[in-house]
Design an enzyme around this catalytic site. Structure first.
Site, PDB file in Angstrom:
ATOM      1  NE  ARG A  98      43.116  39.975  34.395  1.00  0.00           N
ATOM      2  CZ  ARG A  98      42.376  40.381  35.414  1.00  0.00           C
ATOM      3  NH1 ARG A  98      42.936  40.832  36.501  1.00  0.00           N
ATOM      4  NH2 ARG A  98      41.062  40.338  35.342  1.00  0.00           N
ATOM      5  NE  ARG A 100      33.538  42.103  43.214  1.00  0.00           N
ATOM      6  CZ  ARG A 100      34.395  41.828  42.236  1.00  0.00           C
ATOM      7  NH1 ARG A 100      34.097  42.122  41.000  1.00  0.00           N
ATOM      8  NH2 ARG A 100      35.532  41.235  42.519  1.00  0.00           N
TER       9      ARG A 100
HETATM   10  P1  ADP Z   1      37.493  41.665  38.732  1.00  0.00           P
HETATM   11  O1  ADP Z   1      37.590  42.570  39.912  1.00  0.00           O
HETATM   12  O2  ADP Z   1      38.580  41.888  37.735  1.00  0.00           O
HETATM   13  O3  ADP Z   1      36.136  41.609  38.107  1.00  0.00           O
HETATM   14  P2  ADP Z   1      37.583  39.273  40.440  1.00  0.00           P
HETATM   15  O4  ADP Z   1      38.594  38.213  40.324  1.00  0.00           O
HETATM   16  O5  ADP Z   1      37.562  40.086  41.676  1.00  0.00           O
HETATM   17  O6  ADP Z   1      37.841  40.186  39.162  1.00  0.00           O
HETATM   18  O7  ADP Z   1      36.120  38.659  40.197  1.00  0.00           O
HETATM   19  C1  ADP Z   1      35.849  37.834  39.119  1.00  0.00           C
HETATM   20  C2  ADP Z   1      34.378  37.445  39.096  1.00  0.00           C
HETATM   21  O8  ADP Z   1      34.051  36.731  40.301  1.00  0.00           O
HETATM   22  C3  ADP Z   1      33.381  38.600  39.060  1.00  0.00           C
HETATM   23  O9  ADP Z   1      33.153  39.095  37.759  1.00  0.00           O
HETATM   24  C4  ADP Z   1      32.133  37.923  39.656  1.00  0.00           C
HETATM   25  O10 ADP Z   1      31.502  37.084  38.714  1.00  0.00           O
HETATM   26  C5  ADP Z   1      32.730  37.044  40.729  1.00  0.00           C
HETATM   27  N1  ADP Z   1      32.810  37.789  42.018  1.00  0.00           N
HETATM   28  C6  ADP Z   1      33.938  38.143  42.684  1.00  0.00           C
HETATM   29  N2  ADP Z   1      33.638  38.800  43.800  1.00  0.00           N
HETATM   30  C7  ADP Z   1      32.282  38.890  43.864  1.00  0.00           C
HETATM   31  C8  ADP Z   1      31.370  39.473  44.775  1.00  0.00           C
HETATM   32  N3  ADP Z   1      31.760  40.125  45.871  1.00  0.00           N
HETATM   33  N4  ADP Z   1      30.048  39.351  44.511  1.00  0.00           N
HETATM   34  C9  ADP Z   1      29.611  38.696  43.424  1.00  0.00           C
HETATM   35  N5  ADP Z   1      30.421  38.148  42.514  1.00  0.00           N
HETATM   36  C10 ADP Z   1      31.754  38.227  42.723  1.00  0.00           C
END
Ligand code: ADP
Length: 205
Positions: A128, A89
């Protein structure tokens, strides 16, 4: 070997589709969000570190996230490939993933991008919130996660486009239809880049 990324805004259905695609391809779906939430629930050290970022809709710092993914990609069930959901990300995460792949002498097969308009995203995530009660599905935090996606993540796709491995898929409509589109897109990318699995004919010797 199939090594896939699924990208797209929060609420685009990445998690749902990742599990379906991964099942079909007999590879693990690895969701960084799920791993973080599991660790929060189990109150591990990682979970205690990650919780405040997740609740605020911020990214967990790269050093923590990258280390976690590197560990996960070294586990035995990844030998046949993987589907990463929600990673990378940030630019730092793209770089870290490249390093991991280089060390293994691997390359990514395809990068799937699920496209859903912002208005529908907010609707979906608020719905959700009502059913699942995720701590980060409040309207304010949803908007922040969406902003972060547009500011930090969306532009990372371009680097993969240059490698000819990106497929953009309409993420609206029936879940089954989206899955079909994704599978077709993976096939098209593999055909184009010459990474379709080779099935050898049976011989007598
Ligand atoms: P969404 O895509 O709906 O935001 P996720 O379940 O993928 O939901 O992620 C939830 C949270 O987990 C994010 O808002 C972040 O805080 C953390 N997170 C997930 N993946 C990453 C990542 N690759 N880098 C940093 N934080 C992450």
């Amino acid at each position: 070997m199939t090594r896939l990324l699924i990208m797209g805004p929060p609420g685009s259905g990445k998690g749902t589709q990742a599990v379906r695609i991964a099942d079909k391809m007999a590879i693990p779906a690895i969701s960084t969000g799920d791993i973080f939430r599991y660790n929060v629930k189990e109150m591990t050290e990682l979970g205690q570190e990650a919780k405040r970022y997740i609740d605020a809709g911020d990214f967990v710092p790269d050093d923590v996230t990258n280390r976690m993914v590197a560990d996960r990609l070294n586990q035995a069930d990844v030998s046949n490939g993987f589907l990463l959901d929600g990673y990378p990300r940030t630019a730092g995460q793209v770089e870290a993933l490249e390093k991991i792949m280089e060390e293994k002498n691997d390359t990514l097969t395809a990068v799937l991008v699920l496209e859903v308009p912002d208005e529908e995203i907010v609707e979906r995530l608020l719905a959700r919130a009502a059913t699942e009660g995720r701590s980060d599905d409040t309207e304010e935090v949803i908007k922040h996660r969406l902003d972060l996606y547009h500011q930090e993540t969306e532009d990372l796709i371009e680097g993969y486009v240059e490698r000819g491995i990106v497929g953009r898929v309409d993420g609206t409509g029936a879940i089954d239809d989206v899955t079909e589109r994704l599978l077709q897109t993976i096939y098209n990318i593999r055909a184009r880049t010459g990474t379709l699995p080779v099935i050898k004919p049976r011989t007598n010797d």
